[in-house]
Design a protein around this motif. Structure first.
Motif, PDB file in Angstrom:
ATOM      1  N   ILE A  80       9.135  16.256  -8.196  1.00  0.00           N
ATOM      2  CA  ILE A  80      10.113  15.536  -9.029  1.00  0.00           C
ATOM      3  C   ILE A  80       9.876  14.021  -8.926  1.00  0.00           C
ATOM      4  CG2 ILE A  80      12.591  14.946  -9.223  1.00  0.00           C
ATOM      5  CD1 ILE A  80      12.035  17.616 -10.440  1.00  0.00           C
ATOM      6  N   ASN A  81       9.588  13.557  -7.719  1.00  0.00           N
ATOM      7  CA  ASN A  81       9.323  12.125  -7.526  1.00  0.00           C
ATOM      8  C   ASN A  81       8.179  11.663  -8.436  1.00  0.00           C
ATOM      9  OD1 ASN A  81       9.728   9.656  -5.789  1.00  0.00           O
ATOM     10  ND2 ASN A  81       7.571  10.041  -5.348  1.00  0.00           N
ATOM     11  N   GLU A  82       7.130  12.485  -8.535  1.00  0.00           N
ATOM     12  CA  GLU A  82       5.995  12.126  -9.401  1.00  0.00           C
ATOM     13  C   GLU A  82       6.428  12.130 -10.864  1.00  0.00           C
ATOM     14  OE1 GLU A  82       3.070  10.869  -8.383  1.00  0.00           O
ATOM     15  OE2 GLU A  82       4.116  11.014  -6.460  1.00  0.00           O
ATOM     16  N   LEU A  83       7.208  13.145 -11.218  1.00  0.00           N
ATOM     17  CA  LEU A  83       7.648  13.288 -12.611  1.00  0.00           C
ATOM     18  C   LEU A  83       8.502  12.099 -13.051  1.00  0.00           C
ATOM     19  CD1 LEU A  83       7.483  15.662 -14.716  1.00  0.00           C
ATOM     20  CD2 LEU A  83       9.834  16.157 -14.068  1.00  0.00           C
ATOM     21  N   SER A 142       0.831  -1.218   0.000  1.00  0.00           N
ATOM     22  CA  SER A 142       0.000   0.000   0.000  1.00  0.00           C
ATOM     23  C   SER A 142       0.863   1.266   0.000  1.00  0.00           C
ATOM     24  CB  SER A 142      -0.890  -0.002   1.240  1.00  0.00           C
ATOM     25  OG  SER A 142      -0.064  -0.090   2.388  1.00  0.00           O
ATOM     26  N   ILE A 143       2.157   1.111   0.233  1.00  0.00           N
ATOM     27  CA  ILE A 143       3.033   2.295   0.271  1.00  0.00           C
ATOM     28  C   ILE A 143       3.529   2.622  -1.130  1.00  0.00           C
ATOM     29  CG2 ILE A 143       5.238   3.169   1.161  1.00  0.00           C
ATOM     30  CD1 ILE A 143       4.594   1.552   3.714  1.00  0.00           C
ATOM     31  N   ASP A 144       3.405   3.876  -1.474  1.00  0.00           N
ATOM     32  CA  ASP A 144       3.808   4.330  -2.808  1.00  0.00           C
ATOM     33  C   ASP A 144       5.336   4.514  -2.822  1.00  0.00           C
ATOM     34  OD1 ASP A 144       4.115   5.620  -5.206  1.00  0.00           O
ATOM     35  OD2 ASP A 144       3.180   7.495  -4.554  1.00  0.00           O
ATOM     36  N   THR A 145       6.038   3.586  -3.470  1.00  0.00           N
ATOM     37  CA  THR A 145       7.511   3.655  -3.490  1.00  0.00           C
ATOM     38  C   THR A 145       8.004   4.046  -4.884  1.00  0.00           C
ATOM     39  OG1 THR A 145       7.553   1.307  -3.957  1.00  0.00           O
ATOM     40  CG2 THR A 145       7.849   1.937  -1.662  1.00  0.00           C
ATOM     41  N   PRO A 146       9.243   4.536  -4.997  1.00  0.00           N
ATOM     42  CA  PRO A 146       9.735   4.926  -6.330  1.00  0.00           C
ATOM     43  C   PRO A 146       9.769   3.705  -7.251  1.00  0.00           C
ATOM     44  CG  PRO A 146      11.287   5.587  -4.606  1.00  0.00           C
ATOM     45  CD  PRO A 146      10.236   4.769  -3.940  1.00  0.00           C
ATOM     46  N   ASN A 147       9.000   3.758  -8.320  1.00  0.00           N
ATOM     47  CA  ASN A 147       8.941   2.606  -9.225  1.00  0.00           C
ATOM     48  C   ASN A 147       9.820   2.843 -10.451  1.00  0.00           C
ATOM     49  OD1 ASN A 147       7.577   4.571 -10.486  1.00  0.00           O
ATOM     50  ND2 ASN A 147       5.719   3.399 -10.925  1.00  0.00           N
ATOM     51  N   TYR A 148      10.760   3.776 -10.321  1.00  0.00           N
ATOM     52  CA  TYR A 148      11.645   4.094 -11.442  1.00  0.00           C
ATOM     53  C   TYR A 148      13.073   3.672 -11.076  1.00  0.00           C
ATOM     54  CZ  TYR A 148      11.649   8.165  -8.295  1.00  0.00           C
ATOM     55  OH  TYR A 148      11.699   8.966  -7.187  1.00  0.00           O
ATOM     56  N   ASP A 149      13.916   3.559 -12.083  1.00  0.00           N
ATOM     57  CA  ASP A 149      15.274   3.077 -11.854  1.00  0.00           C
ATOM     58  C   ASP A 149      16.152   4.233 -11.385  1.00  0.00           C
ATOM     59  OD1 ASP A 149      17.770   2.023 -11.868  1.00  0.00           O
ATOM     60  OD2 ASP A 149      17.690   1.260 -13.943  1.00  0.00           O
ATOM     61  N   ARG A 150      16.375   4.300 -10.093  1.00  0.00           N
ATOM     62  CA  ARG A 150      17.107   5.446  -9.528  1.00  0.00           C
ATOM     63  C   ARG A 150      18.553   5.466  -9.999  1.00  0.00           C
ATOM     64  NH1 ARG A 150      17.400   5.587  -3.903  1.00  0.00           N
ATOM     65  NH2 ARG A 150      17.466   7.869  -3.866  1.00  0.00           N
ATOM     66  N   SER A 151      19.073   4.304 -10.388  1.00  0.00           N
ATOM     67  CA  SER A 151      20.484   4.272 -10.800  1.00  0.00           C
ATOM     68  C   SER A 151      20.683   4.998 -12.144  1.00  0.00           C
ATOM     69  CB  SER A 151      20.972   2.828 -10.896  1.00  0.00           C
ATOM     70  OG  SER A 151      20.335   2.202 -11.992  1.00  0.00           O
ATOM     71  N   GLN A 152      19.589   5.233 -12.852  1.00  0.00           N
ATOM     72  CA  GLN A 152      19.698   5.906 -14.152  1.00  0.00           C
ATOM     73  C   GLN A 152      19.549   7.426 -14.061  1.00  0.00           C
ATOM     74  OE1 GLN A 152      20.591   4.275 -16.987  1.00  0.00           O
ATOM     75  NE2 GLN A 152      20.839   2.677 -15.454  1.00  0.00           N
ATOM     76  N   LEU A 153      19.283   7.937 -12.858  1.00  0.00           N
ATOM     77  CA  LEU A 153      18.989   9.378 -12.748  1.00  0.00           C
ATOM     78  C   LEU A 153      20.261  10.209 -12.780  1.00  0.00           C
ATOM     79  CD1 LEU A 153      16.286   9.339  -9.916  1.00  0.00           C
ATOM     80  CD2 LEU A 153      15.970   9.112 -12.382  1.00  0.00           C
ATOM     81  N   LYS A 154      20.147  11.402 -13.383  1.00  0.00           N
ATOM     82  CA  LYS A 154      21.239  12.387 -13.326  1.00  0.00           C
ATOM     83  C   LYS A 154      20.742  13.560 -12.495  1.00  0.00           C
ATOM     84  CE  LYS A 154      22.025  12.704 -17.911  1.00  0.00           C
ATOM     85  NZ  LYS A 154      22.672  13.243 -19.101  1.00  0.00           N
ATOM     86  N   ALA A 155      21.677  14.272 -11.876  1.00  0.00           N
ATOM     87  CA  ALA A 155      21.260  15.393 -11.031  1.00  0.00           C
ATOM     88  C   ALA A 155      21.171  16.683 -11.857  1.00  0.00           C
ATOM     89  CB  ALA A 155      22.226  15.560  -9.868  1.00  0.00           C
ATOM     90  N   GLY A 156      20.032  16.908 -12.460  1.00  0.00           N
ATOM     91  CA  GLY A 156      19.816  18.157 -13.205  1.00  0.00           C
ATOM     92  C   GLY A 156      19.524  19.322 -12.278  1.00  0.00           C
ATOM     93  N   THR A 194       3.002  18.933 -15.550  1.00  0.00           N
ATOM     94  CA  THR A 194       2.321  17.639 -15.747  1.00  0.00           C
ATOM     95  C   THR A 194       2.090  16.933 -14.404  1.00  0.00           C
ATOM     96  OG1 THR A 194       4.402  16.458 -16.028  1.00  0.00           O
ATOM     97  CG2 THR A 194       3.366  17.314 -18.033  1.00  0.00           C
ATOM     98  N   VAL A 195       2.666  17.470 -13.336  1.00  0.00           N
ATOM     99  CA  VAL A 195       2.495  16.830 -12.022  1.00  0.00           C
ATOM    100  C   VAL A 195       1.949  17.818 -10.984  1.00  0.00           C
ATOM    101  CG1 VAL A 195       4.116  14.919 -12.294  1.00  0.00           C
ATOM    102  CG2 VAL A 195       4.995  17.169 -11.631  1.00  0.00           C
ATOM    103  N   GLY A 196       1.162  18.788 -11.474  1.00  0.00           N
ATOM    104  CA  GLY A 196       0.424  19.623 -10.521  1.00  0.00           C
ATOM    105  C   GLY A 196       0.907  21.045 -10.351  1.00  0.00           C
TER     106      GLY A 196
END
Ligand code: CS2
Length: 507
Positions: free
Chosen positions: A57-60, A25-39, A290-292
């Motif tokens: 940003i988490n939603e995006l 029930s907990i909304d966790t990051p479902n994206y691959d964090r290892s692929q992120l760059k710090a923009g 796109t995320v509010g």
């Protein structure tokens, strides 16, 4: 022999590995964090940033194509060392518990932050990060006091010792201005594009203020660089909003019980969130719309509305409620007299100054504010609200007083708030004699001036960097002095004084 009793079972710490064990029930990051760059490099990682920008940003990041917009946090203060350790241990993950007024609770883990640099330990690493080609936006939550301006004149304060140090030591910065300038200089030299500097603090025209302050600083160091900054760096103004109380042990325990992992610095916040941003960026930006979030061409009316109603409203409840002996915003506003006082202040001393705003019904906005303040599940302490009042009140309330005076309008409700602040700074106790927390960069001066009030009733207003020439304006001082004499009467009761002010108010 006594043995250590664990009142709670030992649970795993929150990190990338333990994410899979969390309840579904907990909304966790479902994206691959290892692929992120710090923009985005964010300076001043506190509760608010982690409940607001990082959540957008988490939603995006849940939608593909946004991988370049991860966040690298930066802590400039020695006190951020502990935060760095906690975030590192948790792979920069943290829990966000969103509490609605009706009791509904949303549980989330936010994965937008991918790194955190602790500046006092490695200044060059921070400068290099800011100057990295991935960095497109440097965002700030450095508090209202962090902009180093004299609130009464709006001018950059060159007398601040840290600023003097930074002007003379470009390679060894302490302040945000020193870091930004050092990094922009590197970018200019290396032919990289300028980043956007995005303020997320509650200051009217926060982008313009940041620009003016940074240019004032940079021009002392390097005129050509300052001209380059003026030409290429964008400073979008923005209105930011989400009530985020300080985390307590209760929040830490809550996470253990409900997420099944431990988080050493969890965030709890309200469900409401708003971000209105001027769409001017130097080198691209995330599609926050796109995320509010909302992009507009002129954020001024949104900022004024929010700062003069919400933030000012908080200070009204904070200062008056603290003197009475209340502890939190929801407790204070559940007292009908405080609710009435606040609404009168908003209706009669703030609303007439606000420009009409397309699509916003001000009456409805104020009703919503009162509901948000009354959320019984958000325990926002008056101590947090009253902290750093010297940086807040000039923007939240004194600006309103000055505009009303210029238009010949009544300021009696606001006058009591300033008198209550003086009393708070002087006595430092509530009506029951219980000590009040005083956390303020100007604490010593506030106390020194306030303490003269019994013999020189206008002494507090002599702090001209806060009050300008308010002490020379009878339309203000008459009401202020009445309130001072009522407050300084033995066994005075703030509620009786509030009642009297409401009854005598001229409209
Ligand atoms: C508060 C703000 O610090 C304060 O005095 O008014 O932190 C307020 O909670 C936020 O601006 C809400 O968006």
């Amino acid at each position: 022999m006594t043995q250590l009793q664990h009142t709670r079972p030992v649970v795993a710490g929150l990190n990338q590995h333990s994410l899979v064990n969390l309840p579904r029930s907990i909304d966790t990051p479902n994206y691959d964090r290892s692929q992120l760059k710090a923009g985005i490099v964010h300076m001043g990682v506190g509760g608010f940033h982690r409940a607001h920008q990082a959540v957008y940003i988490n939603e995006l990041l849940k939608t593909p194509g946004a991988e370049q917009w991860g966040i690298c946090g930066v802590g400039l203060l020695e006190s951020n060392r502990g935060l760095r350790d906690i975030l590192k241990q948790q792979d920069h993950l943290y829990t966000l518990t969103v509490r609605h007024p009706n009791g509904q609770i949303d549980h989330k883990v936010i994965g937008a932050m991918i790194d955190f640099l602790f500046a006092p330990e490695n200044k060059q690493a921070v400068i290099n990060k800011l100057a990295h080609s991935d960095t497109k936006i440097v965002s700030l939550t450095i508090t209202e006091g962090g902009y180093n301006l004299n609130p009464a004149t709006g001018e950059f304060d060159y007398s601040n010792p840290d600023i003097i140090h930074d002007i003379n030591n470009p390679h060894d910065p302490i302040t945000v201005f020193g870091y930004l300038t050092a990094a922009l200089k590197l970018r200019k030299e290396q032919g990289l594009s300028a980043f956007t500097v995005q303020s997320c603090d509650n200051i009217q025209h926060n982008g313009n203020v940041t620009r003016n302050m940074l240019l004032a600083f940079a021009s002392e160091q390097d005129k050509a660089l300052s001209a380059w900054i003026a030409q290429y760096v964008a400073f979008p103004n923005a209105m930011v909003d989400r009530i985020t109380p300080l985390s307590t042990q209760r929040d830490i325990d809550y996470v253990v019980d409900n997420y099944g992992v431990s988080d050493a610095w969890p965030i709890t916040c309200e469900a409401f969130s708003q971000w209105v941003i001027e769409d001017t960026f130097s080198d691209g930006r995330p599609n926050w719309n796109t995320v509010g979030a909302q992009f507009v061409t002129d954020v001024t009316p949104y900022e004024t509305m929010k700062i003069r109603l919400l933030n000012a409203g908080h200070s009204v409840l904070g200062l008056l409620g603290a003197l009475h002996g209340y502890d939190t915003i929801d407790e204070t506003i559940s007292d009908p007299l405080f609710a009435r006082y606040l609404r009168r202040f908003m209706d009669t001393e703030v609303t007439p100054l606000l420009a009409p705003l397309a699509g916003i019904d001000l009456e409805n906005y104020k009703d919503t504010l009162i509901e948000r303040f009354a959320n019984p599940n958000i325990k926002d302490s008056l101590a947090r609200i009253c902290s750093e009042s010297s940086a807040k009140l000039p923007k939240f309330i004194i600006a309103t007083i000055n505009e009303n005076l210029a238009q010949g309008r009544d300021v009696s409700l606001a006058a009591l708030i300033i008198a209550a602040w003086c009393f708070y700074c002087d006595k430092g106790v509530n009506e029951q004699g219980v000590a009040l927390k005083m956390i303020d960069a100007m604490q010593a001066e506030l106390h020194k001036q306030a303490a003269k009030t019994a013999t020189q009733p206008l002494a507090f207003l002599a702090i001209s960097s806060l009050f300008g020439d308010l002490k020379a304006q009878p339309a203000f001082t008459t009401a202020y002095l009445n309130n001072i004499s009522a407050l300084y009467t033995a066994n005075s009761q703030i509620k009786a004084i509030m009642q009297a002010v409401i009854e005598q108010k001229s409209y």
